[in-house]
Motif scaffolding. Sequence first.
Motif, PDB file in Angstrom:
ATOM      1  N   ALA A  31       0.822  -1.209   0.000  1.00  0.00           N
ATOM      2  CA  ALA A  31       0.000   0.000   0.000  1.00  0.00           C
ATOM      3  C   ALA A  31       0.861   1.266   0.000  1.00  0.00           C
ATOM      4  N   LEU A  32       2.040   1.159   0.589  1.00  0.00           N
ATOM      5  CA  LEU A  32       2.962   2.296   0.636  1.00  0.00           C
ATOM      6  C   LEU A  32       3.796   2.427  -0.638  1.00  0.00           C
ATOM      7  N   GLY A  33       3.598   1.468  -1.577  1.00  0.00           N
ATOM      8  CA  GLY A  33       4.304   1.540  -2.851  1.00  0.00           C
ATOM      9  C   GLY A  33       5.661   0.878  -2.860  1.00  0.00           C
ATOM     10  N   THR A  34       5.947   0.049  -1.845  1.00  0.00           N
ATOM     11  CA  THR A  34       7.272  -0.569  -1.722  1.00  0.00           C
ATOM     12  C   THR A  34       7.505  -1.675  -2.738  1.00  0.00           C
ATOM     13  N   GLY A  35       6.481  -2.501  -2.996  1.00  0.00           N
ATOM     14  CA  GLY A  35       6.662  -3.606  -3.921  1.00  0.00           C
ATOM     15  C   GLY A  35       5.411  -4.449  -4.058  1.00  0.00           C
ATOM     16  N   ILE A  36       5.479  -5.410  -4.963  1.00  0.00           N
ATOM     17  CA  ILE A  36       4.375  -6.343  -5.200  1.00  0.00           C
ATOM     18  C   ILE A  36       4.409  -7.440  -4.133  1.00  0.00           C
ATOM     19  N   SER A  37       3.245  -7.838  -3.657  1.00  0.00           N
ATOM     20  CA  SER A  37       3.191  -8.899  -2.645  1.00  0.00           C
ATOM     21  C   SER A  37       2.068  -9.878  -2.968  1.00  0.00           C
ATOM     22  N   PHE A  38       2.067 -10.980  -2.237  1.00  0.00           N
ATOM     23  CA  PHE A  38       0.986 -11.966  -2.321  1.00  0.00           C
ATOM     24  C   PHE A  38       0.330 -12.018  -0.949  1.00  0.00           C
ATOM     25  N   ALA A  39      -0.981 -11.961  -0.917  1.00  0.00           N
ATOM     26  CA  ALA A  39      -1.665 -11.934   0.374  1.00  0.00           C
ATOM     27  C   ALA A  39      -2.911 -12.796   0.362  1.00  0.00           C
ATOM     28  N   PRO A  40      -3.135 -13.576   1.427  1.00  0.00           N
ATOM     29  CA  PRO A  40      -4.384 -14.334   1.553  1.00  0.00           C
ATOM     30  C   PRO A  40      -5.529 -13.374   1.859  1.00  0.00           C
ATOM     31  N   GLU A  41      -6.733 -13.779   1.508  1.00  0.00           N
ATOM     32  CA  GLU A  41      -7.882 -12.894   1.696  1.00  0.00           C
ATOM     33  C   GLU A  41      -8.078 -12.489   3.148  1.00  0.00           C
ATOM     34  N   GLU A  42      -7.688 -13.361   4.092  1.00  0.00           N
ATOM     35  CA  GLU A  42      -7.845 -13.030   5.501  1.00  0.00           C
ATOM     36  C   GLU A  42      -6.998 -11.823   5.898  1.00  0.00           C
ATOM     37  N   ALA A  43      -5.892 -11.602   5.176  1.00  0.00           N
ATOM     38  CA  ALA A  43      -5.025 -10.452   5.464  1.00  0.00           C
ATOM     39  C   ALA A  43      -5.575  -9.176   4.863  1.00  0.00           C
ATOM     40  N   LEU A  44      -6.523  -9.322   3.944  1.00  0.00           N
ATOM     41  CA  LEU A  44      -7.064  -8.162   3.232  1.00  0.00           C
ATOM     42  C   LEU A  44      -8.457  -7.753   3.699  1.00  0.00           C
ATOM     43  N   ILE A  45      -9.197  -8.696   4.289  1.00  0.00           N
ATOM     44  CA  ILE A  45     -10.593  -8.448   4.659  1.00  0.00           C
ATOM     45  C   ILE A  45     -10.757  -7.198   5.514  1.00  0.00           C
ATOM     46  N   ASN A  46      -9.946  -7.076   6.546  1.00  0.00           N
ATOM     47  CA  ASN A  46     -10.090  -5.947   7.460  1.00  0.00           C
ATOM     48  C   ASN A  46      -8.992  -4.901   7.280  1.00  0.00           C
ATOM     49  N   SER A  47      -8.300  -4.967   6.155  1.00  0.00           N
ATOM     50  CA  SER A  47      -7.189  -4.026   5.940  1.00  0.00           C
ATOM     51  C   SER A  47      -7.703  -2.635   5.572  1.00  0.00           C
ATOM     52  N   LYS A  48      -7.166  -1.636   6.231  1.00  0.00           N
ATOM     53  CA  LYS A  48      -7.547  -0.256   5.927  1.00  0.00           C
ATOM     54  C   LYS A  48      -6.739   0.308   4.764  1.00  0.00           C
ATOM     55  N   TYR A  49      -5.846  -0.523   4.211  1.00  0.00           N
ATOM     56  CA  TYR A  49      -4.982  -0.076   3.122  1.00  0.00           C
ATOM     57  C   TYR A  49      -5.441  -0.571   1.755  1.00  0.00           C
ATOM     58  N   LEU A  50      -6.587  -1.270   1.737  1.00  0.00           N
ATOM     59  CA  LEU A  50      -7.032  -1.932   0.517  1.00  0.00           C
ATOM     60  C   LEU A  50      -7.226  -0.962  -0.650  1.00  0.00           C
ATOM     61  N   GLU A  51      -7.649   0.252  -0.386  1.00  0.00           N
ATOM     62  CA  GLU A  51      -7.905   1.217  -1.460  1.00  0.00           C
ATOM     63  C   GLU A  51      -6.617   1.661  -2.158  1.00  0.00           C
ATOM     64  N   ASN A  52      -5.483   1.373  -1.565  1.00  0.00           N
ATOM     65  CA  ASN A  52      -4.196   1.734  -2.162  1.00  0.00           C
ATOM     66  C   ASN A  52      -3.524   0.565  -2.872  1.00  0.00           C
ATOM     67  N   ILE A  53      -4.299  -0.502  -3.092  1.00  0.00           N
ATOM     68  CA  ILE A  53      -3.754  -1.722  -3.706  1.00  0.00           C
ATOM     69  C   ILE A  53      -4.664  -2.186  -4.834  1.00  0.00           C
ATOM     70  N   CYS A  54      -4.068  -2.651  -5.912  1.00  0.00           N
ATOM     71  CA  CYS A  54      -4.814  -3.286  -7.003  1.00  0.00           C
ATOM     72  C   CYS A  54      -4.653  -4.793  -6.861  1.00  0.00           C
ATOM     73  N   LEU A  55      -5.769  -5.510  -6.913  1.00  0.00           N
ATOM     74  CA  LEU A  55      -5.761  -6.950  -6.718  1.00  0.00           C
ATOM     75  C   LEU A  55      -5.881  -7.694  -8.050  1.00  0.00           C
ATOM     76  N   TYR A  56      -5.113  -8.781  -8.152  1.00  0.00           N
ATOM     77  CA  TYR A  56      -5.147  -9.623  -9.347  1.00  0.00           C
ATOM     78  C   TYR A  56      -5.077 -11.085  -8.935  1.00  0.00           C
ATOM     79  N   ARG A  57      -5.439 -11.925  -9.881  1.00  0.00           N
ATOM     80  CA  ARG A  57      -5.348 -13.365  -9.636  1.00  0.00           C
ATOM     81  C   ARG A  57      -3.971 -13.858 -10.058  1.00  0.00           C
ATOM     82  N   PRO A  58      -3.257 -14.515  -9.164  1.00  0.00           N
ATOM     83  CA  PRO A  58      -2.005 -15.146  -9.586  1.00  0.00           C
ATOM     84  C   PRO A  58      -2.325 -16.436 -10.339  1.00  0.00           C
ATOM     85  N   SER A  59      -1.337 -17.124 -10.841  1.00  0.00           N
ATOM     86  CA  SER A  59      -1.598 -18.367 -11.576  1.00  0.00           C
ATOM     87  C   SER A  59      -2.237 -19.406 -10.663  1.00  0.00           C
TER      88      SER A  59
END
Length: 312
Positions: free
Chosen positions: A245-273
């Motif tokens: 969210a701070l622009g440091t790099g690309i990461s992989f995250a499980p949905e449980e880490a994103l559900i209550n995240s207040k930073y979600l609006e600063n991230i674009c989500l995609y499907r990995p392979s």
Amino acid sequence: MDFELNSRYILCVYEQGNLTRAAKAIGISQPALSAAISNVEKRIGFKIFDKRKQPFVLTKEGEIYLDYLQKQQLLVDDYKKRIEELYDDEKGKVVIGGPTVYTESLIADAAAELHKTYPRYEIAIKNASVPELIKMVKKGEVDCFIGTSDNLPEGFEISEVKEETIYLCIPQKWSVNQKLEKYRTRLGEDGECFDYTILNNLGFIFMESNQPLQIEIEKFIEENKLSVQKVLSVNQASVAVRMTALGTGISFAPEEALINSKYLENICLYRPSDIISKRKIYVVYDQERYMTCVCKRLIEILHDMNYKERGK
């Protein structure tokens, strides 16, 4: 009582490494502790500790004795649990553990639901890595824990409670998102795969090497023949989300880490392979330990919560 006291004394000396620290931790005098250990050694006929070394180390006989002592202590603990449950199933304690990503969502929700049925029961949540939690279960400090690996020591049982989605997270301000606009997805949706070579030479946030997710990340990079820059490594998926969210790099995250995240609006989500897009979440416990009815109910709640999410 003598057995329990002596067990506690010996285990404390082993953990603290000397008599002074152990006596302070227990709350007795050093001479009294030394005499108690000496009496046990006289009774069993050999030395438990080599006191010539600092910190104390176990003798070969002591290593065997401690192993059986720990097993006996767990049996005593199990016996107490069963007796307490026999006479009062409304009082007691259950301890569940997990990595931060699950203690803040899945475990907290289940614990809150359990409290409604057992309001007088003490419910404790331990936040730790899976290797630490395995040790805690073996010591009797944790009844069960949430994890994502089925590669566990002998004697451990797993029960699937959920299948979660893993998301590829890219900082919202990165220009690469413009090329991937049609592949962008939302939390709770799968999305489509794309040509991941477009991510070549970009910065990635890795998990620490002992984390199950990092193994999947490495598979993803190898499968897609990517050449990426390792920006940094972290030990919690929630930290990786924050750094993305701070622009440091690309990461992989499980949905449980994103559900209550207040930073979600600063991230674009995609499907990995497909190799990394889904993973199972398990509740893990030692099949040799006694499991109270409250702990069993906690596991049932974890299952029920998952069924509701699937609409069952």
